[in-house]
Structures are given as C-alpha cells and as structure tokens.
Scaffold this active site. Structure first.
Site, short mmCIF file in Angstrom:
data_model
loop_
_atom_site.label_atom_id
_atom_site.label_comp_id
_atom_site.label_asym_id
_atom_site.label_seq_id
_atom_site.Cartn_x
_atom_site.Cartn_y
_atom_site.Cartn_z
N MET A 110 0.31 -11.52 -12.32
CA MET A 110 0.46 -10.42 -13.28
C MET A 110 -0.63 -9.36 -13.07
SD MET A 110 2.00 -12.05 -16.73
CE MET A 110 0.47 -12.64 -17.39
N GLY A 111 -1.31 -9.41 -11.91
CA GLY A 111 -2.28 -8.37 -11.58
C GLY A 111 -3.65 -8.57 -12.22
N HIS A 124 -8.70 -11.09 -9.61
CA HIS A 124 -10.06 -11.62 -9.53
C HIS A 124 -10.07 -12.68 -8.43
CE1 HIS A 124 -8.28 -14.97 -11.68
NE2 HIS A 124 -7.98 -14.19 -12.70
N HIS A 183 -7.04 -15.08 -8.05
CA HIS A 183 -5.89 -14.52 -7.33
C HIS A 183 -6.18 -14.43 -5.83
CE1 HIS A 183 -5.43 -12.56 -11.43
NE2 HIS A 183 -4.27 -13.16 -11.29
N GLN A 192 7.43 -13.49 -21.20
CA GLN A 192 6.57 -14.64 -21.43
C GLN A 192 5.47 -14.37 -22.45
OE1 GLN A 192 5.38 -14.61 -17.16
NE2 GLN A 192 3.37 -15.20 -17.90
N GLY A 205 -2.04 -21.35 -9.10
CA GLY A 205 -3.36 -21.89 -9.40
C GLY A 205 -3.29 -23.05 -10.38
N LYS A 265 -5.45 -23.49 -12.50
CA LYS A 265 -5.95 -22.95 -13.78
C LYS A 265 -4.84 -23.07 -14.83
CE LYS A 265 -7.56 -19.84 -16.82
NZ LYS A 265 -6.70 -18.70 -16.93
N VAL A 312 -10.49 -21.60 -9.87
CA VAL A 312 -11.71 -20.89 -9.46
C VAL A 312 -12.51 -20.49 -10.70
CG1 VAL A 312 -12.64 -18.92 -8.18
CG2 VAL A 312 -10.58 -20.07 -7.37
P1 AMP Z 1 -1.79 -14.52 -13.58
O1 AMP Z 1 -1.95 -13.19 -12.91
O2 AMP Z 1 -2.83 -14.82 -14.59
O3 AMP Z 1 -0.39 -14.77 -14.07
O4 AMP Z 1 -2.03 -15.60 -12.45
C1 AMP Z 1 -1.36 -15.55 -11.21
C2 AMP Z 1 -1.67 -16.79 -10.44
O5 AMP Z 1 -3.08 -16.88 -10.26
C3 AMP Z 1 -1.24 -18.08 -11.17
O6 AMP Z 1 -0.74 -19.00 -10.23
C4 AMP Z 1 -2.54 -18.55 -11.77
O7 AMP Z 1 -2.58 -19.96 -11.97
C5 AMP Z 1 -3.52 -18.13 -10.69
N1 AMP Z 1 -4.86 -18.05 -11.27
C6 AMP Z 1 -5.27 -17.31 -12.32
N2 AMP Z 1 -6.56 -17.55 -12.60
C7 AMP Z 1 -6.98 -18.49 -11.70
C8 AMP Z 1 -8.20 -19.16 -11.47
N3 AMP Z 1 -9.28 -18.94 -12.20
N4 AMP Z 1 -8.26 -20.05 -10.44
C9 AMP Z 1 -7.16 -20.30 -9.69
N5 AMP Z 1 -5.97 -19.69 -9.85
C10 AMP Z 1 -5.88 -18.79 -10.84
#
Ligand code: AMP
Length: 304
Positions: free
Chosen positions: A30-31, A34, A37, A61, A147, A149, A176
């Site tokens: 979702m951009g 960090h 990602h 969501q 991730g 996470k 991470v």
């Molecule tokens: P999001 O942009 O938050 O929807 O996350 C996109 C992808 O990045 C998902 O697969 C998350 O699980 C992964 N992600 C987000 N934060 C972390 C993190 N701190 N460590 C590892 N993967 C992450």
C-alpha cells in the site's frame, strides 16, 4: 522502471517475458515504503527475472474511513525507492481502475480471518483477500512476497491461494524492525515523539515472552499471555487491543505451545493502531523452542 496504472498494460508487460520463460516476483503493497517493503523487493529481485511491485491503498480493507483518509501517500517518493531497488514495474492503479463497479464479488477466507485483527477490524480480511485475489489474477503465474509483520494476513493469503488453486507461490519474509525493536510500519509516521518511545513496549513484551519460552521453558499460553498483557498494560499512552497466542498456520488459539505458534499483539499508541508478533517454533522431538522476532533494518538477526 516503468510505472503502470492500467490492468491491461500490466498483463501485457508480464505475459510477454513469461512467454519466453522469465519468472515473475510480485510484491503487493500500500506504499509509503520503508525497509520492510524494501526487504521484500530485494528478495523478489534476487530470485526473479522480472519484479513487479503493486501500490494500491485498498479502500475495501479499511473499516474506519478516517484511517483510509490519513493513510500516507507519496507516489513520486515510492517510485524513487522502487527504482533504487531495481524493480521493473510499479503498478499503481486508481480506485476506479481496480473497482470500476460497485463491489458485489468478494473473497472470504473462513476461520483464519475470524480472530486477532479479524475481530478488531470486521471485514478487513475480506478486503485483503479480495484485492490480493484480483492482484494475483492480474499478475498471473508468479511468486508473491509477503512480510511476517502481518502474520495473520500471510496465513490468510497462503490458504486462499491454495484453496483457489491460484498459480502463485506465497513466500513469507522476515519482520523488519527499527534499531530499538519497533516493527517498521507506514503508520509509525503518525506517532508523536513520546508515543514513538512508548511504542517499543510491544517489542519488549514479545521479546520477554519469547525468552520465557526459549530459556525458561514456559509452554503455558495463559501465563505467557498474562506476561505480555502486564508489560504492555504498564506503558503510558498504550491501550492494548489484543494479545493472543495462536497456531501460526490456522490462527486458532492454543493452550499449550506446540509446533509453530504466534504471539500476536495489537495496541493503540495514542490514536495509532500498531501490530506486532513473534513466531515460536517448538521442535516436535526435542521440544526445544526457537523464537523468530525478525531482523533489524541492518539485517542483524535478533531471533534466538
Ligand atoms: P503494507 O504496505 O503495509 O500493506 O505492506 C506491504 C507488505 O509489506 C506486506 O506483505 C507487509 O507484511 C510487508 N511489511 C510491512 N511492514 C513490514 C515489516 N516491518 N517487515 C516486513 N514486512 C513488512
């Protein structure tokens, strides 16, 4: 790197190299990129001929409108990061491109979506499962990186891909963290300085519980949960949403630790809702326990 905003264009961009035998690595996001990602992008880059990152803040969501409205967005900055990581295609569709009509078809992954964040955020995982199914359908045969996470999301997506026979291999990647242990999240930018300091209690509580399992031999989920609840409960400006101990694959509560188990927490730090977890693996034969707390941004391993 090419930025693509049309579904039809992405299909062509991936189908052509795939027809010549190239493999595709997919990173749905979702951009507000960090290191979390970036670690997924690197994993995809290291393993595939073509890497596509998707960037879509999926309205389906979000169950709280304000959370969707204040979600950080900066396409130019994200494109620069993706380019630096050697990504080939950044797919950033509009809401209209992804949902041209009222949504009447959704994907529901029963059982795994019910607990943890599913209880706290009704409908959230239907939104996730629906958009990820669409992204898998658009991308076609590939390996998708998620991730740990978002451990429940990973379990939901993995089960969904298996149940629906989607031509996608789902790979889970390490969580991470910042140097002080805070799990990296796009939502961390909302924390004030004081909230940012208090937020590390989630990691400290999980590490304490992990140590109780790996070094003191604790196997009772109730006592572990108490430990986490007490530690987080003592922190100022932090309001615990849930602390649960569940099977890492089925997301159902466990009483005694065995196999792969997740200690998952969610808490409001001020107005910002954060999640974190540790995976514990109990060896079936030796009953020895390993804890996976993830890695810090510099790739220093902090599991035990
Ligand atoms: P999001 O942009 O938050 O929807 O996350 C996109 C992808 O990045 C998902 O697969 C998350 O699980 C992964 N992600 C987000 N934060 C972390 C993190 N701190 N460590 C590892 N993967 C992450």
């Amino acid at each position: 790197m090419k930025v693509i905003d049309r579904i039809a264009d992405l299909r062509v961009a991936l189908d052509a190299p795939r027809a010549k035998g190239a493999t595709v690595g997919l990173v749905p996001t979702m951009g507000a990129f960090h290191e979390g990602h970036r670690s997924l992008m690197r994993m995809a880059r290291a393993n595939h001929d073509v890497v596509v990152v998707t960037l879509f803040v999926n309205p389906l969501q979000f169950n709280v409108g304000a959370d969707l409205d204040r979600y950080p967005r900066d396409l130019a900055a994200d494109a620069a990061v993706a380019r630096a990581e050697g990504v080939d295609f950044l797919f950033a569709p509009s809401v209209g491109e992804m949902y041209p009509q009222a949504v009447v078809t959704t994907v529901h992954v029963d059982a795994l979506s019910a607990g943890l964040c599913g209880t706290a955020r009704p409908g959230h995982f239907d939104g996730v499962a629906t958009v990820v199914t669409k992204l898998f359908s658009i991308a076609g045969a590939c390996t998708a990186y998620f991730g740990r996470k978002d451990a429940q999301q990973l379990a939901v997506v993995r089960r969904m891909a298996a149940d629906l026979n989607l031509p996608v291999t789902v790979v889970g990647c390490p969580l991470v963290r910042e140097a002080d242990g805070l799990a990296m999240s796009s939502r961390n930018v909302h924390l004030s300085e004081e909230e940012r300091r208090c937020a590390t209690v989630l990691f400290r509580a999980l590490r304490e519980a992990a140590t109780a399992v790996t070094t003191a031999g604790e196997r009772d989920a109730g006592r572990l949960r108490e430990l986490v609840v007490t530690t987080i409960g003592a922190a100022p400006t932090v309001r615990l949403d849930y602390a649960e101990i569940v099977d890492a694959h089925t997301i159902t509560p466990v009483e005694a630790l065995a196999g792969d188990v997740l200690i998952a927490v969610a808490a409001f730090v001020g107005e910002t809702r954060l999640i974190d977890n540790v995976t514990l693996s109990i060896e079936p034969e030796s009953h020895e326990a390993r804890a996976d707390l993830g890695v810090v941004a510099e790739s220093f391993h902090i599991g035990s």
